[in-house]
Design a protein around this motif. Sequence first.
Motif, short mmCIF file in Angstrom:
data_model
loop_
_atom_site.label_atom_id
_atom_site.label_comp_id
_atom_site.label_asym_id
_atom_site.label_seq_id
_atom_site.Cartn_x
_atom_site.Cartn_y
_atom_site.Cartn_z
N GLU A 241 0.86 -1.16 -0.03
CA GLU A 241 0.01 -0.02 -0.18
C GLU A 241 0.75 1.30 -0.17
O GLU A 241 1.89 1.24 0.85
N LYS A 242 0.71 2.14 -0.78
CA LYS A 242 1.18 3.48 -0.98
C LYS A 242 0.18 4.73 -0.59
O LYS A 242 -0.66 4.63 -0.83
N ALA A 243 0.97 5.76 0.00
CA ALA A 243 0.32 6.80 0.48
C ALA A 243 0.39 8.03 -0.39
O ALA A 243 1.38 8.29 -0.74
N PHE A 244 -0.66 8.66 -0.46
CA PHE A 244 -0.53 10.06 -1.37
C PHE A 244 -1.33 11.03 -0.69
O PHE A 244 -2.36 10.76 -0.08
N LEU A 245 -0.89 12.37 -0.84
CA LEU A 245 -1.55 13.44 -0.68
C LEU A 245 -2.38 13.94 -1.84
O LEU A 245 -1.80 13.99 -2.90
N VAL A 246 -3.66 14.09 -1.63
CA VAL A 246 -4.49 14.54 -2.82
C VAL A 246 -5.19 15.84 -2.39
O VAL A 246 -6.08 15.85 -1.37
N LYS A 247 -4.88 16.70 -3.32
CA LYS A 247 -5.30 18.25 -2.89
C LYS A 247 -6.45 18.18 -3.83
O LYS A 247 -6.55 17.98 -5.02
N VAL A 248 -7.85 18.69 -3.11
CA VAL A 248 -9.06 18.88 -3.93
C VAL A 248 -9.45 20.29 -3.66
O VAL A 248 -9.14 21.08 -2.68
N LYS A 249 -10.70 20.57 -4.73
CA LYS A 249 -11.26 21.62 -4.29
C LYS A 249 -12.34 21.37 -3.32
O LYS A 249 -12.91 20.48 -2.93
N HIS A 250 -12.48 22.56 -2.16
CA HIS A 250 -13.12 22.21 -0.87
C HIS A 250 -14.64 22.18 -1.15
O HIS A 250 -15.14 23.11 -2.10
#
Length: 127
Positions: free
Chosen positions: A88-97
């Motif tokens: 399992e790999k972790a990612f930071l995902v930036k999204v529109k609030h």
Amino acid sequence: MKKDTNDKILAIIHSDKSKFLLLKTNPKTMKVNHWYVVTGGVKEGESFEKAIAREVEEETKLKIIEIIPTSTFWDYEWPKNSKIIKHEKAFLVKVKHANPKITAHEHLGWKWLNKKDFLDQIYWYGE
């Protein structure tokens, strides 16, 4: 339909308003009852980044701004005593609030939190 591999993704969702998303798992279908993040399987022939985009869309319907890889990963046996090793790999995902659109099949609720509250309230497997 493509089948899952032993690769998994974990998406820490961070909004453009500096909030982090936690999702309440549905214990009837997810076998756990915790506040957690978007997770899922990588399909055959799919990259980790494509899996992140697909899972975030399926589980939240949030608009992704950026997917940021991290150096964090885990290898673990799942199900327990199965001798099947997941990566399992972790990612930071930036999204529109926005308010996520969740499905009751996987999640019963959601909340946007500041970083401290997110870290205090997320369930870390193995605790």
